[in-house]
Each structure stands twice: as C-alpha cells, then as structure tokens.
Design an enzyme around this catalytic site. Structure first.
Site, PDB file in Angstrom:
ATOM      1  N   HIS A 260      29.911  44.394 107.205  1.00 56.43           N
ATOM      2  CA  HIS A 260      30.266  44.781 105.838  1.00 56.43           C
ATOM      3  C   HIS A 260      31.771  44.848 105.568  1.00 56.43           C
ATOM      4  CE1 HIS A 260      26.094  46.298 105.641  1.00 56.43           C
ATOM      5  NE2 HIS A 260      26.337  46.911 106.776  1.00 56.43           N
TER       6      HIS A 260
HETATM    7  C1  BDR Z   1      29.204  50.916 105.634  1.00 51.63           C
HETATM    8  O1  BDR Z   1      28.787  52.071 106.366  1.00 51.63           O
HETATM    9  C2  BDR Z   1      29.364  52.075 107.635  1.00 51.63           C
HETATM   10  O2  BDR Z   1      28.445  52.341 108.610  1.00 51.63           O
HETATM   11  C3  BDR Z   1      30.009  50.735 107.839  1.00 51.63           C
HETATM   12  O3  BDR Z   1      31.178  50.862 108.625  1.00 51.63           O
HETATM   13  C4  BDR Z   1      30.294  50.248 106.447  1.00 51.63           C
HETATM   14  O4  BDR Z   1      31.561  50.673 106.011  1.00 51.63           O
HETATM   15  C5  BDR Z   1      27.976  50.053 105.381  1.00 51.63           C
HETATM   16  O5  BDR Z   1      27.028  50.752 104.632  1.00 51.63           O
END
Ligand code: BDR
Ligand code: CA
Length: 335
Positions: A260
């Site tokens: 992400h």
């Molecule tokens: C987001 O949540 C975190 O676990 C990841 O680093 C990312 O920023 C995804 O939902």
C-alpha cells in the site's frame, strides 16, 4: 528541475519500509526528514524499524528520524470502542502487528542510529512554518495523529503545506473492519481533522492499492537483483504474500500482495501512476459503531453541496508502479 520536498510520516511496518527505502534511494525527492507514529506497532517499534531501514540505505547522517505521537487522539479513550478492546499501541513482544503482517522488528540488524530528541510534531511545525508557503508535501503512511496534532497546535500550519498524500481509507472495502481501513480506523478523529483542514489531499485508499499488487514471480525478480536491500524487499513481499493468502482466497490463488504505502509514495512523485480518481467530498464516520473509521465518499454528483475536499484514487497504473519500484532497486544496485 528541483526535486519535491517531502516529509514522510510512517508507522514502519513492512510496506512503510519499502516506501522509505524507495524514497531514500530513488533520488527523486528532497527528503527533509522522517516522522514516526503509533500504528502497525507501538511508537518505540515503528521508530526503531524506521531507523533500521535508514541504516540499511546508508542514510543515517542525512535523514533525521523524529518520533511523534504514541497514542491516537481519541479512539482508545472510550472503554466501549472497538479500539479499546485491542492492545493499541501494540506492545513489544506481541509479535504480530496488523493481521500478523508486521513483526515487531523488521528482518534487519539492530541499529546504532538514534532518533532525534525533538518531537515529530514540533519539528514538522518548525520546518513547515520556516519554509516558503506551498513548498512541502507530507506523505502520510500511517495513522494521521502527528499531522492532526500539528494542525491543532499551530495556526497556519495547514495553509502552509503544498499538499498531503496519504495512504488510507477505502470506498468499496475495509481491511481492519468491514467498514474501515487500518490507518483511518486507528485514529478516525485525526483523519477527519485533515479532511476539514482545507489542505489539498490525495487519498490512496485500498481501492487503488489492492490493484497495485506485486506477485511471487516479482519477488523472485527482486531477489535476483542481489543487493541486501533487494533481498530485504523480496523477503518482505514474500511475507506479505503469505499473510494475505491466509485471509484472501483470490490473493492466495494468484500469490500476490499489495504494498500500500509504496503506491502513495509513487503518486507523490509520479501522479500519473493513478489512472482514475474522483474529486469528492469525503468524511470519516466518527459514530463509534460498526462503521467507525469508515471513509464515507459522497458520490452523488450534483446533489453534493459541499466543495470536494480530496482526490480519492480509484485505479492505479499497475505496470508503471511495478516498473518504478523494481527500477529503483535495480539502479540502487549499480551505485
Ligand atoms: C495500511 O495499514 C498498515 O498496516 C500499512 O502499513 C498501510 O499503511 C494499509 O491499510
Ligand atoms: Ca503504514
């Protein structure tokens, strides 16, 4: 051409780690500093993990790391809220992080690098207020507690930012709950403060990041680059593919996982990596019920009275994103 001036706000975290390495080694941005926040893990761990990545990239003398807020603003205070039932911030030794995807310590050696003594919030305020207006972009890859606190503490802070690019939210799906994405769910009030701030905001939500996946075959391609950094990224990607396989049958079958936070960084540097987005009104559900932390995107076209407060990304150019990411790792291997 002058490079964009960035501050990265992170809760490292495996996908944060990849974004950090790409920002430091890609040479496409002037990275003013890194700020850390509670999120995937407790603040002490997100800060330590961030320093380990800075060390791996050989940037210990160039990129300062400032620890920020150790708790969300409000969400853990209500004894009846879902957040209060969970160990937030996650304690050292919990060993799982979000969905078991972020172990306490990244698989990197312990580092002798130390964080700065100044709080992330104070440093952000001083840095942004001292810079010419509209010159600094904040790329926020974790819960938005540091940024919201800076906005509340310093009049004029929000107005002085160029823009905020944040990884967070979801229209068609959540991940932490059916309704909410993790970064927004962790500190919903902070996210809403940003959305009411008037700063130009681009949200890179799950709708976009889930389509910007990397595959097991690409993990092999990355591993073959052969540097410690490439091997580290390949290992994280494999872990994430294994993690997503446990909860998503489609990702399991395809052997894929999203990174992400790396997509949000890519957008900050190459807006063309998002093919489709909407300018929209978006607010966060603060009701404390089943939809707490949901980003509610108003898509009623002409019926919406309020002016759009964000650009909400819907579809990435996956090929561009993957080539960009692997390209940086390959170029870094030549230096
Ligand atoms: C987001 O949540 C975190 O676990 C990841 O680093 C990312 O920023 C995804 O939902
Ligand atoms: Ca993150």
């Amino acid at each position: 051409m002058t490079k964009p001036k960035l501050i990265l706000d992170v809760d490292t975290g495996s996908d944060d780690a990849v974004a950090l390495a790409l920002a430091m080694l890609g040479g496409e941005a002037e990275l003013l500093g890194i700020t850390t926040v509670n999120g995937n893990l407790e603040l002490k761990l997100t800060t330590d993990n961030t320093l380990r990545v800075v060390d791996l990239c050989g940037m210990g003398d160039r990129v300062p790391v400032y620890p920020g807020c150790a708790y969300p603003l409000v969400s853990t205070l209500n004894p009846h809220s879902a957040q209060s039932l969970r160990p937030i911030p996650k304690r050292e030794g919990s060993g799982t992080g979000q969905f078991g995807m972020h172990s306490d310590h990244l698989p990197l050696p312990a580092t002798a690098l130390a964080p700065q003594k100044t709080s992330a919030v104070v440093w952000m305020i001083e840095t942004v207020m001292a810079a010419p207006p509209g010159t600094i972009t904040i790329v926020a890859l974790g819960p938005l507690t540091n940024l919201a606190t800076a906005m509340r503490a310093q009049p004029g802070f929000a107005e002085r930012l160029q823009r905020i690019v944040l990884m967070g939210g979801g229209d068609a799906t959540g991940n932490e709950t059916a309704a909410a994405e993790f970064n927004i769910w962790t500190d919903p009030e902070a996210a809403e403060i940003l959305l009411q701030s008037g700063v130009p905001i681009t949200m890179i939500p799950l709708d976009a990041t889930h389509q910007a996946f990397l595959s097991a075959a690409q993990a092999e391609e990355i591993e073959a680059i052969g540097t410690p950094l490439a091997r580290f990224v390949a290992a994280l990607l494999r872990d994430r593919i294994a993690g997503y396989a446990k909860r998503d049958p489609e990702m399991a079958a395809k052997k894929i996982a999203p990174l992400h936070d790396a997509l949000a960084l890519c957008y900050a540097l190459h807006p063309g990596c998002i093919r489709r987005s909407v300018e929209a009104v978006c607010h966060v559900d603060l009701g404390g019920g089943a939809a707490y932390g949901r980003t509610v995107l108003d898509r009623r076209a002409n019926m919406v009275q309020e002016k759009p407060n964000c650009t909400f990304a819907l579809e990435p150019d996956r090929a561009f994103f993957c080539d960009w990411l692997i390209g940086i790792l390959r170029r870094a291997a030549k230096h």
